[in-house]
Motif scaffolding. Structure first.
Motif, PDB file in Angstrom:
ATOM      1  N   ILE A  67      -6.378  34.336  -4.075  1.00 45.51           N
ATOM      2  CA  ILE A  67      -7.047  35.630  -3.866  1.00 45.51           C
ATOM      3  C   ILE A  67      -8.109  35.788  -4.952  1.00 45.51           C
ATOM      4  CG2 ILE A  67      -6.767  38.120  -3.623  1.00 45.51           C
ATOM      5  CD1 ILE A  67      -5.077  36.486  -1.607  1.00 45.51           C
ATOM      6  N   ASN A  68      -9.353  35.895  -4.524  1.00 42.45           N
ATOM      7  CA  ASN A  68     -10.441  36.074  -5.472  1.00 42.45           C
ATOM      8  C   ASN A  68     -10.871  37.539  -5.493  1.00 42.45           C
ATOM      9  OD1 ASN A  68     -10.433  33.370  -6.182  1.00 42.45           O
ATOM     10  ND2 ASN A  68     -11.802  32.803  -4.501  1.00 42.45           N
ATOM     11  N   THR A  69     -10.874  38.115  -6.696  1.00 47.97           N
ATOM     12  CA  THR A  69     -11.287  39.512  -6.813  1.00 47.97           C
ATOM     13  C   THR A  69     -12.807  39.576  -6.805  1.00 47.97           C
ATOM     14  OG1 THR A  69      -9.355  39.988  -8.201  1.00 47.97           O
ATOM     15  CG2 THR A  69     -11.099  41.655  -8.136  1.00 47.97           C
ATOM     16  N   ALA A  70     -13.354  40.073  -5.697  1.00 44.67           N
ATOM     17  CA  ALA A  70     -14.797  40.349  -5.641  1.00 44.67           C
ATOM     18  C   ALA A  70     -14.937  41.831  -5.965  1.00 44.67           C
ATOM     19  CB  ALA A  70     -15.358  39.980  -4.281  1.00 44.67           C
ATOM     20  N   SER A  71     -15.508  42.598  -5.060  1.00 41.86           N
ATOM     21  CA  SER A  71     -15.765  44.020  -5.297  1.00 41.86           C
ATOM     22  C   SER A  71     -16.456  44.542  -4.046  1.00 41.86           C
ATOM     23  CB  SER A  71     -16.693  44.170  -6.507  1.00 41.86           C
ATOM     24  OG  SER A  71     -17.281  45.457  -6.556  1.00 41.86           O
ATOM     25  N   ILE A  72     -16.524  45.857  -3.937  1.00 38.54           N
ATOM     26  CA  ILE A  72     -17.364  46.437  -2.890  1.00 38.54           C
ATOM     27  C   ILE A  72     -18.809  45.945  -3.100  1.00 38.54           C
ATOM     28  CG2 ILE A  72     -18.032  48.607  -4.029  1.00 38.54           C
ATOM     29  CD1 ILE A  72     -16.614  48.452  -0.495  1.00 38.54           C
ATOM     30  N   ALA A  73     -19.124  45.616  -4.370  1.00 32.97           N
ATOM     31  CA  ALA A  73     -20.453  45.059  -4.687  1.00 32.97           C
ATOM     32  C   ALA A  73     -20.612  43.642  -4.138  1.00 32.97           C
ATOM     33  CB  ALA A  73     -20.671  45.053  -6.205  1.00 32.97           C
ATOM     34  N   GLY A  74     -19.562  43.113  -3.538  1.00 34.10           N
ATOM     35  CA  GLY A  74     -19.655  41.818  -2.884  1.00 34.10           C
ATOM     36  C   GLY A  74     -20.147  41.924  -1.452  1.00 34.10           C
ATOM     37  N   VAL A  75     -20.187  43.152  -0.939  1.00 26.87           N
ATOM     38  CA  VAL A  75     -20.586  43.339   0.465  1.00 26.87           C
ATOM     39  C   VAL A  75     -21.646  44.427   0.648  1.00 26.87           C
ATOM     40  CG1 VAL A  75     -18.461  42.410   1.477  1.00 26.87           C
ATOM     41  CG2 VAL A  75     -18.563  44.837   0.863  1.00 26.87           C
ATOM     42  N   MET A  76     -22.124  44.997  -0.454  1.00 23.53           N
ATOM     43  CA  MET A  76     -23.205  45.999  -0.359  1.00 23.53           C
ATOM     44  C   MET A  76     -24.019  45.978  -1.653  1.00 23.53           C
ATOM     45  SD  MET A  76     -21.199  49.596  -1.000  1.00 23.53           S
ATOM     46  CE  MET A  76     -22.550  50.427  -1.856  1.00 23.53           C
ATOM     47  N   PRO A  77     -25.247  46.488  -1.599  1.00 23.03           N
ATOM     48  CA  PRO A  77     -26.048  46.514  -2.822  1.00 23.03           C
ATOM     49  C   PRO A  77     -25.576  47.601  -3.785  1.00 23.03           C
ATOM     50  CG  PRO A  77     -27.276  47.485  -0.996  1.00 23.03           C
ATOM     51  CD  PRO A  77     -25.975  47.020  -0.425  1.00 23.03           C
ATOM     52  N   VAL A  78     -25.688  47.337  -5.085  1.00 24.30           N
ATOM     53  CA  VAL A  78     -25.387  48.367  -6.087  1.00 24.30           C
ATOM     54  C   VAL A  78     -26.551  48.417  -7.079  1.00 24.30           C
ATOM     55  CG1 VAL A  78     -23.760  49.228  -7.806  1.00 24.30           C
ATOM     56  CG2 VAL A  78     -22.896  47.944  -5.846  1.00 24.30           C
ATOM     57  N   ARG A  79     -27.350  49.448  -6.929  1.00 27.56           N
ATOM     58  CA  ARG A  79     -28.535  49.627  -7.761  1.00 27.56           C
ATOM     59  C   ARG A  79     -28.168  49.668  -9.247  1.00 27.56           C
ATOM     60  NH1 ARG A  79     -30.936  55.097  -6.147  1.00 27.56           N
ATOM     61  NH2 ARG A  79     -29.216  55.853  -7.397  1.00 27.56           N
ATOM     62  N   GLY A  80     -28.898  48.912 -10.063  1.00 33.28           N
ATOM     63  CA  GLY A  80     -28.653  48.919 -11.503  1.00 33.28           C
ATOM     64  C   GLY A  80     -27.639  47.867 -11.936  1.00 33.28           C
ATOM     65  N   THR A  86     -23.615  42.389  -8.849  1.00 29.18           N
ATOM     66  CA  THR A  86     -23.589  42.354  -7.383  1.00 29.18           C
ATOM     67  C   THR A  86     -23.814  40.931  -6.861  1.00 29.18           C
ATOM     68  OG1 THR A  86     -24.358  44.628  -7.341  1.00 29.18           O
ATOM     69  CG2 THR A  86     -24.658  43.378  -5.321  1.00 29.18           C
ATOM     70  N   ALA A  87     -24.712  40.204  -7.514  1.00 33.52           N
ATOM     71  CA  ALA A  87     -24.953  38.812  -7.108  1.00 33.52           C
ATOM     72  C   ALA A  87     -23.686  37.972  -7.297  1.00 33.52           C
ATOM     73  CB  ALA A  87     -26.096  38.217  -7.933  1.00 33.52           C
ATOM     74  N   THR A  88     -22.977  38.178  -8.408  1.00 35.16           N
ATOM     75  CA  THR A  88     -21.762  37.370  -8.637  1.00 35.16           C
ATOM     76  C   THR A  88     -20.696  37.695  -7.591  1.00 35.16           C
ATOM     77  OG1 THR A  88     -20.736  38.958 -10.203  1.00 35.16           O
ATOM     78  CG2 THR A  88     -22.173  37.253 -11.145  1.00 35.16           C
ATOM     79  N   LYS A  89     -20.603  38.972  -7.233  1.00 35.60           N
ATOM     80  CA  LYS A  89     -19.548  39.370  -6.301  1.00 35.60           C
ATOM     81  C   LYS A  89     -19.877  38.917  -4.868  1.00 35.60           C
ATOM     82  CE  LYS A  89     -16.907  41.145  -9.467  1.00 35.60           C
ATOM     83  NZ  LYS A  89     -15.629  40.507  -9.823  1.00 35.60           N
ATOM     84  N   HIS A  90     -21.178  38.974  -4.493  1.00 35.05           N
ATOM     85  CA  HIS A  90     -21.565  38.391  -3.201  1.00 35.05           C
ATOM     86  C   HIS A  90     -21.261  36.890  -3.214  1.00 35.05           C
ATOM     87  CE1 HIS A  90     -23.638  42.057  -1.968  1.00 35.05           C
ATOM     88  NE2 HIS A  90     -24.013  41.472  -0.850  1.00 35.05           N
ATOM     89  N   GLY A  91     -21.498  36.260  -4.344  1.00 33.98           N
ATOM     90  CA  GLY A  91     -21.214  34.826  -4.477  1.00 33.98           C
ATOM     91  C   GLY A  91     -19.741  34.525  -4.250  1.00 33.98           C
ATOM     92  N   ILE A  92     -18.879  35.358  -4.806  1.00 32.46           N
ATOM     93  CA  ILE A  92     -17.428  35.150  -4.645  1.00 32.46           C
ATOM     94  C   ILE A  92     -17.037  35.257  -3.168  1.00 32.46           C
ATOM     95  CG2 ILE A  92     -15.144  36.132  -5.136  1.00 32.46           C
ATOM     96  CD1 ILE A  92     -16.251  36.963  -7.904  1.00 32.46           C
TER      97      ILE A  92
END
Ligand SMILES: NC(=O)c1ccc[n+]([C@@H]2O[C@H](COP(=O)([O-])OP(=O)(O)OC[C@H]3O[C@@H](n4cnc5c(N)ncnc54)[C@H](O)[C@@H]3O)[C@@H](O)[C@H]2O)c1
Length: 246
Positions: A136-149, A154-160
């Protein structure tokens, strides 16, 4: 997967979400190696867990997920002391966007997850003598949507998310009894969440902060439900658990 009697390794488990994941695994009868770069908090968590779940069911190893040598030593310990690996949680992560820290964010969040996955696969693969397992890899909501700032985070979490979904389709996993899923929580109540950034304050005032224990419920679903492979689970305080449809 039935968790009782299984062996698990959780990175970034001294506090926050990783600590809650380790507690949920111990509660369900697993043996857990908790790994963290922070030895003081890690030792304190170890003591709490040993008192509650038994001295021989949990161990702490100080290691930095950015170090190949240190992580190899962690996997060596889990094999020698517990006898293998069934559940891997690549969870350690940081936030850091500034010019002097962004590369560390990539090293910890993305390269750390890739390293942990590679080492776990090596131990779990049935063609190499392993028993199969789940990662189980912990990504984030930032893995599936943009997060300004928080563009680097966000790039790392999309990568995961992409890394996990791709591995899950690979015959090397499918044919060797290994499942792999990504967990994408929205904001949870840990020290990682900035308490001062205006956008964040607004977000959690509107959407709420999840407890680590609640996020751990989603983590356990991804382990226990054998039908979940390549799953991406979004978790939000007001919406609950939502599996992404691709
Ligand atoms: N808290 C949230 O709102 C939230 C939301 C979505 C995703 N996440 C993700 O959850 C994971 C856990 O975050 P958290 O909220 O529990 O944060 P946290 O800061 O409370 O815990 C992170 C833990 O990781 C450890 N760590 C940091 N760098 C490390 C390294 N190089 N090697 C080993 N351990 C290291 C820290 O010492 C700490 O114990 C992270 O990947 C984070 O991106 C958190």
């Amino acid at each position: 997967m039935k968790v009782s009697g299984k062996i698990a390794l959780v990175t970034g488990a001294a506090q926050g979400l990783g600590k809650a994941f380790a507690a949920a695994l111990l509660e369900n009868g697993a043996k857990v190696l908790i790994c963290d770069v922070n030895s003081e908090t890690g030792e304190a968590t170890l003591k709490t867990f040993q008192e509650k779940y038994g001295e021989n069911n949990v161990m702490f190893v100080r290691a930095d997920v950015t170090s190949q040598a240190q992580m190899e030593a962690v996997f060596h310990q889990v094999r020698e002391r517990f006898g293998g690996l069934d559940i891997m949680s690549n969870n350690a992560g940081i936030v850091g966007e500034a010019s002097d820290v962004w590369e560390k964010t990539v090293d910890v969040n993305l390269k750390g997850v890739i390293r942990g996955t590679n080492l776990a696969l090596d131990l779990m693969r049935q063609d190499k003598g392993g028993r199969g397992g789940v990662i189980i890899n912990t990504a984030s909501i930032a893995g599936v949507m943009p997060v300004r700032g928080f563009e680097v985070y966000t790039a790392t979490k999309h990568g995961i998310v992409g890394f996990t979904r791709s591995w899950a389709e690979n015959p090397l996993c499918l044919d060797n009894g290994v499942r792999m899923n990504a967990l994408c929580p929205s904001m949870a109540d840990t020290t990682l969440v900035p308490r001062d950034a205006a956008d964040f304050v607004k977000y959690y005032e509107n959407h709420g902060l999840m407890s680590p224990e609640y996020v751990a419920e989603g983590f356990m679903d991804l382990i226990q439900d054998d039908s979940k492979n390549g799953a991406v689970l979004k978790m939000m305080q007001k919406v609950g658990k939502v599996y992404m449809e691709y």
